[in-house]
Design an enzyme around this catalytic site. Structure first.
Site, PDB file in Angstrom:
ATOM      1  N   TRP A   1       0.795  -1.235   0.000  1.00  0.00           N
ATOM      2  CA  TRP A   1       0.000   0.000   0.000  1.00  0.00           C
ATOM      3  C   TRP A   1       0.824   1.280   0.000  1.00  0.00           C
ATOM      4  CZ3 TRP A   1       2.211   1.859   4.250  1.00  0.00           C
ATOM      5  CH2 TRP A   1       2.550   0.964   5.276  1.00  0.00           C
TER       6      TRP A   1
ATOM      7  N   TRP B   1      16.353  -2.731  -9.097  1.00  0.00           N
ATOM      8  CA  TRP B   1      15.875  -2.476  -7.745  1.00  0.00           C
ATOM      9  C   TRP B   1      15.560  -3.809  -7.073  1.00  0.00           C
ATOM     10  CZ3 TRP B   1      15.933   1.446  -4.548  1.00  0.00           C
ATOM     11  CH2 TRP B   1      15.136   1.398  -3.402  1.00  0.00           C
TER      12      TRP B   1
ATOM     13  N   ALA C   1       7.363 -11.661   6.061  1.00  0.00           N
ATOM     14  CA  ALA C   1       6.581 -12.805   6.546  1.00  0.00           C
ATOM     15  C   ALA C   1       5.723 -13.364   5.410  1.00  0.00           C
ATOM     16  CB  ALA C   1       5.706 -12.372   7.722  1.00  0.00           C
TER      17      ALA C   1
ATOM     18  N   LYS D   1      -3.309  -8.165  -7.657  1.00  0.00           N
ATOM     19  CA  LYS D   1      -4.022  -8.050  -6.373  1.00  0.00           C
ATOM     20  C   LYS D   1      -3.412  -6.865  -5.604  1.00  0.00           C
ATOM     21  CE  LYS D   1      -4.485  -9.139  -1.787  1.00  0.00           C
ATOM     22  NZ  LYS D   1      -4.786  -7.736  -1.448  1.00  0.00           N
TER      23      LYS D   1
ATOM     24  N   GLU E   1      10.163  -8.619  -3.480  1.00  0.00           N
ATOM     25  CA  GLU E   1      10.742  -7.345  -3.019  1.00  0.00           C
ATOM     26  C   GLU E   1      10.224  -7.153  -1.606  1.00  0.00           C
ATOM     27  OE1 GLU E   1      12.788  -5.551  -4.705  1.00  0.00           O
ATOM     28  OE2 GLU E   1      12.520  -6.338  -6.721  1.00  0.00           O
ATOM     29  N   LEU E   2      11.115  -7.287  -0.629  1.00  0.00           N
ATOM     30  CA  LEU E   2      10.638  -7.317   0.760  1.00  0.00           C
ATOM     31  C   LEU E   2      11.140  -6.103   1.543  1.00  0.00           C
ATOM     32  CD1 LEU E   2      11.186 -11.148   1.164  1.00  0.00           C
ATOM     33  CD2 LEU E   2       9.138  -9.964   0.382  1.00  0.00           C
TER      34      LEU E   2
ATOM     35  N   GLU F   1      12.071  -3.573  10.779  1.00  0.00           N
ATOM     36  CA  GLU F   1      11.467  -2.456  10.061  1.00  0.00           C
ATOM     37  C   GLU F   1      10.299  -1.882  10.866  1.00  0.00           C
ATOM     38  OE1 GLU F   1       9.591  -3.804   6.430  1.00  0.00           O
ATOM     39  OE2 GLU F   1      10.727  -2.229   5.422  1.00  0.00           O
TER      40      GLU F   1
ATOM     41  N   CYS G   1      10.195   0.921   1.784  1.00  0.00           N
ATOM     42  CA  CYS G   1      10.969  -0.289   2.070  1.00  0.00           C
ATOM     43  C   CYS G   1      12.464   0.019   2.193  1.00  0.00           C
ATOM     44  CB  CYS G   1      10.720  -1.331   0.996  1.00  0.00           C
ATOM     45  SG  CYS G   1      10.885  -0.628  -0.635  1.00  0.00           S
TER      46      CYS G   1
HETATM   47  P1  NAD Z   1       2.040  -7.297   3.477  1.00  0.00           P
HETATM   48  O1  NAD Z   1       3.049  -8.324   3.206  1.00  0.00           O
HETATM   49  O2  NAD Z   1       1.192  -7.438   4.674  1.00  0.00           O
HETATM   50  O3  NAD Z   1       1.036  -7.157   2.244  1.00  0.00           O
HETATM   51  C1  NAD Z   1       1.489  -7.043   0.923  1.00  0.00           C
HETATM   52  C2  NAD Z   1       0.437  -7.640   0.023  1.00  0.00           C
HETATM   53  O4  NAD Z   1       0.363  -9.035   0.276  1.00  0.00           O
HETATM   54  C3  NAD Z   1      -0.968  -7.082   0.219  1.00  0.00           C
HETATM   55  O5  NAD Z   1      -1.601  -6.947  -1.032  1.00  0.00           O
HETATM   56  C4  NAD Z   1      -1.627  -8.154   1.055  1.00  0.00           C
HETATM   57  O6  NAD Z   1      -3.029  -8.197   0.924  1.00  0.00           O
HETATM   58  C5  NAD Z   1      -0.996  -9.404   0.476  1.00  0.00           C
HETATM   59  N1  NAD Z   1      -1.062 -10.566   1.352  1.00  0.00           N
HETATM   60  C6  NAD Z   1      -1.194 -10.597   2.704  1.00  0.00           C
HETATM   61  N2  NAD Z   1      -1.251 -11.885   3.133  1.00  0.00           N
HETATM   62  C7  NAD Z   1      -1.125 -12.670   2.039  1.00  0.00           C
HETATM   63  C8  NAD Z   1      -1.081 -14.075   1.837  1.00  0.00           C
HETATM   64  N3  NAD Z   1      -1.196 -14.948   2.832  1.00  0.00           N
HETATM   65  N4  NAD Z   1      -0.911 -14.532   0.572  1.00  0.00           N
HETATM   66  C9  NAD Z   1      -0.777 -13.677  -0.455  1.00  0.00           C
HETATM   67  N5  NAD Z   1      -0.839 -12.347  -0.325  1.00  0.00           N
HETATM   68  C10 NAD Z   1      -1.008 -11.836   0.904  1.00  0.00           C
HETATM   69  O7  NAD Z   1       2.819  -5.928   3.445  1.00  0.00           O
HETATM   70  P2  NAD Z   1       2.246  -4.486   3.615  1.00  0.00           P
HETATM   71  O8  NAD Z   1       2.023  -4.291   5.068  1.00  0.00           O
HETATM   72  O9  NAD Z   1       1.113  -4.256   2.680  1.00  0.00           O
HETATM   73  O10 NAD Z   1       3.478  -3.610   3.064  1.00  0.00           O
HETATM   74  C11 NAD Z   1       4.544  -3.258   3.852  1.00  0.00           C
HETATM   75  C12 NAD Z   1       5.732  -4.161   3.599  1.00  0.00           C
HETATM   76  O11 NAD Z   1       6.080  -4.158   2.221  1.00  0.00           O
HETATM   77  C13 NAD Z   1       6.958  -3.660   4.306  1.00  0.00           C
HETATM   78  O12 NAD Z   1       7.566  -4.725   4.976  1.00  0.00           O
HETATM   79  C14 NAD Z   1       7.849  -3.124   3.198  1.00  0.00           C
HETATM   80  O13 NAD Z   1       9.209  -3.142   3.427  1.00  0.00           O
HETATM   81  C15 NAD Z   1       7.486  -3.960   2.056  1.00  0.00           C
HETATM   82  N6  NAD Z   1       7.746  -3.222   0.812  1.00  0.00           N
HETATM   83  C16 NAD Z   1       8.842  -3.554   0.067  1.00  0.00           C
HETATM   84  C17 NAD Z   1       9.132  -2.865  -1.115  1.00  0.00           C
HETATM   85  C18 NAD Z   1      10.341  -3.218  -1.962  1.00  0.00           C
HETATM   86  O14 NAD Z   1      10.464  -2.722  -3.080  1.00  0.00           O
HETATM   87  N7  NAD Z   1      11.249  -4.042  -1.506  1.00  0.00           N
HETATM   88  C19 NAD Z   1       8.272  -1.857  -1.546  1.00  0.00           C
HETATM   89  C20 NAD Z   1       7.166  -1.545  -0.769  1.00  0.00           C
HETATM   90  C21 NAD Z   1       6.910  -2.253   0.413  1.00  0.00           C
END
Ligand code: NAD
Length: 494
Positions: free
Chosen positions: A155, A453, A235, A179, A254-255, A387, A288
Site C-alpha cells: 500500500w 531495484w 513474513a 491483487k 521485493e521485501l 522495520e 521499504c
Molecule cells: P504485506 O506483506 O502485509 O502485504 C502485501 C500484500 O500481500 C498485500 O496486497 C496483502 O493483501 C498481500 N497478502 C497478505 N497476506 C497474504 C497471503 N497470505 N498470501 C498472499 N498475499 C497476501 O505488506 P504491507 O504491510 O502491505 O506492506 C509493507 C511491507 O512491504 C513492508 O515490509 C515493506 O518493506 C514492504 N515493501 C517492500 C518494497 C520493496 O520494493 N522491496 C516496496 C514496498 C513495500
C-alpha cells in the site's frame, strides 16, 4: 473520475461472487468514503482462467513488441492526461502529500513508457544465434513471455507498485492478475479502467481486490499461474516462496529493509541532514528502502543530531491535500498502532525519544504520527533490527570506518544503504563493502526506472526495473536444428 468498486476480470466489471465489500478509509480523518469488492477464491479462479485463456489462445503474447508498446504508451498517455485527479485519489486512499502522489503517478506513467521502449527493442533482441563448435548444429536462443503472472503489491506506492509489475509483464507478453493491497486499491482499479479505455484485449490485465488470505493466497496457490511477483512484508514473502515451491512457480520478491545511512565527519552537516530527512520522512517513512538506521561519526554526532532535531520539528504535518504539508498520515489505523507500539517497545528497551514519539497534539483524528528521532537504541532492540515502516529514525555514533561498515552490515536485510562523505575514495570503498542491492553516495532514496531495484539477504530475490525487471517476465528457450546432410549414425550405420 469514477471511483470503481467492482472487480475487473476478462475485460468486464463484476461484483465479488459472494457479494462481500470492504470499506475504504481516508487516513487523514479516519472516515470511510467508499467501499470496494472483497473477492474470494472463486473470483481469483475466474481471473486466473481469463488470464490463462488470454495467454494460451489470445493475441497478446503473439503480437510484436511494437504492437504491445502501442498499448503501453496509450496507458501512459491516459495516466498523464488525468494525473492531478489520479494523484488526488491516491492521497485520499493512502494519505501521502499531494506533491509526492503527483511524483508517483508521473513515475507510473513513465514506467509504462520505459517498458514500451523495451518491448519495441525486444522485436530485434528476442532471438539470438549462438556460435557452436559443432557445425552440424544450429542453435538459437529465443526469449518468450513466462505466462500468467500473479502480481501482489503493498500500500505504500499503490499505483507505482502496480506499474512496476504490470508494465514489464505486459511488455514481455505476459497476462496478469493484479491483487492490490486491501487498504489502497483505488488507483489499481483506475488502471484497470484505463486498460479498458485503451482496448487492451480482455483477460490481459485483471484486477482482483480483497484481503491477503482471501485473494492473495488463492492466487499464490493457483495451479494455472506461472509466475508470482510480490512486494510486501518478509513474513508474507516467505509464505509465498514456500507455496511457489510446491509447483515450482517462478517467483520474485521485493521485501523489507532496515537500511543504514553512514555520515562521515567530513560531510556538510546541512546536506547530510537534508538527505537523512528525505531518507526517513518521505512517504511518512513507509518506504521499504527508508534509511532508518543513521550512523554518524562521533566528531559531528552532537551537532548533527541537534540540527536534525530542529529540522524534524519544523515539518508541517497534516492532510496530504492541504498546501504546504510535508508529512501526511500513516496509511491505516493498523499501521498507526504498529508504529506506536514499536516506539513504545523501543523506549521500554532503553531508547531515548529526542523528538516526536506519537500523535501530534493538534491532530486528534486521522492516523498522524510525528517525525521521531530515537537515540541510545540497544543493538538488540527491535527498533534497531526490525522495520518500523513509519517516520522513525534511530541515530547512533560510530568511531571508525570499519565500525560503521560492520554496524551497517549487521542486519538480516540488504535492500539499500547510503554513505555521505566528501572523500571519493572512501565513498567507493564503503560502497563496495556494504551488502545491499542499492548503495547511495551523498544521497538517499532516488530510484530510477532504468536501474535495477531489489535486495540482498532477506530483502528479496530478483530485481525489478530496468532490463532486469523485464527479464523477470521472460523464459529462455533453446532451439537447436541438425543441419548436416550426413546421417547421425549412432545406432543405424550407413
Ligand atoms: P504485506 O506483506 O502485509 O502485504 C502485501 C500484500 O500481500 C498485500 O496486497 C496483502 O493483501 C498481500 N497478502 C497478505 N497476506 C497474504 C497471503 N497470505 N498470501 C498472499 N498475499 C497476501 O505488506 P504491507 O504491510 O502491505 O506492506 C509493507 C511491507 O512491504 C513492508 O515490509 C515493506 O518493506 C514492504 N515493501 C517492500 C518494497 C520493496 O520494493 N522491496 C516496496 C514496498 C513495500
Amino acid at each position: 473520475m469514477n471511483m470503481r468498486n467492482e472487480l475487473f476480470i476478462d475485460g468486464k466489471w463484476a461484483p465479488a461472487a459472494r457479494g462481500g465489500m470492504l470499506e475504504v478509509f481516508n487516513p487523514a480523518d479516519g472516515k470511510a468514503f467508499h467501499a470496494i469488492a472483497a473477492a474470494s477464491a472463486e473470483d481469483v479462479d475466474r481471473a486466473v482462467i481469463a488470464a490463462r485463456r488470454a495467454f494460451d489462445d489470445g493475441v497478446w503474447p503473439r503480437m510484436s513488441g511494437r504492437e504491445r508498446a502501442h498499448y503501453l504508451r496509450r496507458i501512459a498517455e491516459v495516466i498523464r492526461g488525468r494525473l492531478p485527479a489520479i494523484a488526488e485519489l491516491e492521497v485520499r486512499d493512502n494519505g501521502k502529500p499531494r506533491a509526492e502522489a503527483e511524483w508517483d503517478i508521473g513515475d507510473a506513467a513513465y514506467t509504462f513508457e520505459y517498458y514500451a521502449s523495451l518491448a519495441e527493442k525486444f522485436d530485434e533482441e528476442r532471438s539470438e544465434a549462438i556460435a557452436l563448435p559443432d557445425q552440424r548444429f544450429k542453435t538459437r536462443v529465443v526469449r518468450e513471455p513466462v505466462g500468467v503472472v500473479g502480481a501482489i503489491i503493498p500500500w505504500n506506492y499503490p499505483l507505482l507498485m502496480a506499474a512496476w509489475k504490470v508494465a514489464p509483464a505486459l511488455a514481455a507478453g505476459c497476462t496478469v492478475v493484479l491483487k492490490p493491497a486491501e487498504s489502497t486499491s483505488l488507483t489499481a482499479l483506475e488502471l484497470a479502467a484505463i486498460s479498458e479505455e485503451v482496448d487492451l484485449p480482455p483477460g490481459v490485465l485483471n484486477v482482483v481486490t480483497g484481503l491477503g488470505p482471501d485473494v492473495g493466497q488463492p492466487l499464490v496457490d493457483h495451479p494455472l499461474v506461472d509466475k508470482l511477483a510480490f512486494t510486501g512484508s518478509g513474513a508474507v514473502g516467505s509464505r509465498i516462496m514456500a507455496a511457489a515451491a510446491k509447483d515450482i512457480k517462478r517467483v520474485s520478491l521485493e521485501l523489507g529493509g532496515k537500511s543504514p545511512f553512514i555520515v562521515f565527519e567530513d560531510s556538510e552537516i546541512d546536506k547530510a541532514v537534508e538527505w537523512v530527512m528525505f531518507g526517513i520522512f518521505w512517504n511518512q517513512g513507509q518506504v521499504c528502502s527508508a534509511t532508518s538506521r543513521v550512523l554518524v561519526h562521533e566528531q559531528i554526532y552532537h551537532k548533527f543530531l541537534e540540527r536534525l532535531t530542529a529540522e524534524a520539528r519544523k515539518i508541517t504535518i497534516g492532510d496530504g491535500l492541504k498546501k504546504g504539508v510535508l508529512l501526511g498520515p500513516l496509511v491505516s489505523d493498523l499501521q498507526h498502532q504498529r508504529v506506536t507500539a514499536a516506539v513504545e517497545k523501543a523506549v521500554a528497551e532503553g531508547a531515548t525519544v529526542v523528538t516526536g514519539g506519537g500523535r501530534p497534539k493538534e491532530l486528534e483524528t486521522g492516523y498522524f504520527f510525528e517525525p521521531t528521532i530515537l537515540t541510545d537504541v540497544p543493538l538488540t532492540s527491535s527498533a534497531w533490527t526490525d522495520e518500523i515502516f513509519g517516520p522513525v529514525v534511530c541515530v547512533r555514533p560510530f568511531s571508525s570506518e570499519k565500525d560503521a561498515v560492520a554496524l551497517a552490515n549487521d542486519t538480516r536485510f540488504g535492500l539499500a544503504a547510503a554513505v555521505m562523505t566528501r572523500d571519493a575514495g572512501r565513498a567507493e570503498r564503503v560502497a563496495a563493502a556494504l551488502r545491499a542491492g542499492t548503495v547511495w553516495i551523498n544521497c538517499s532514496q532516488p530510484s530510477f526506472i532504468e536501474a535495477p531495484w531489489g535486495g540482498y539477504k532477506q530483502s528479496g530475490i530478483g530485481r525489478e526495473l530496468g532490463r532486469w525487471g523485464f527479464e523477470n517476465y521472460l523464459e529462455t528457450k533453446q532451439v537447436t536444428a541438425y543441419v548436416s546432410d550426413d546421417p547421425w549414425g549412432w545406432y543405424i550405420k550407413h
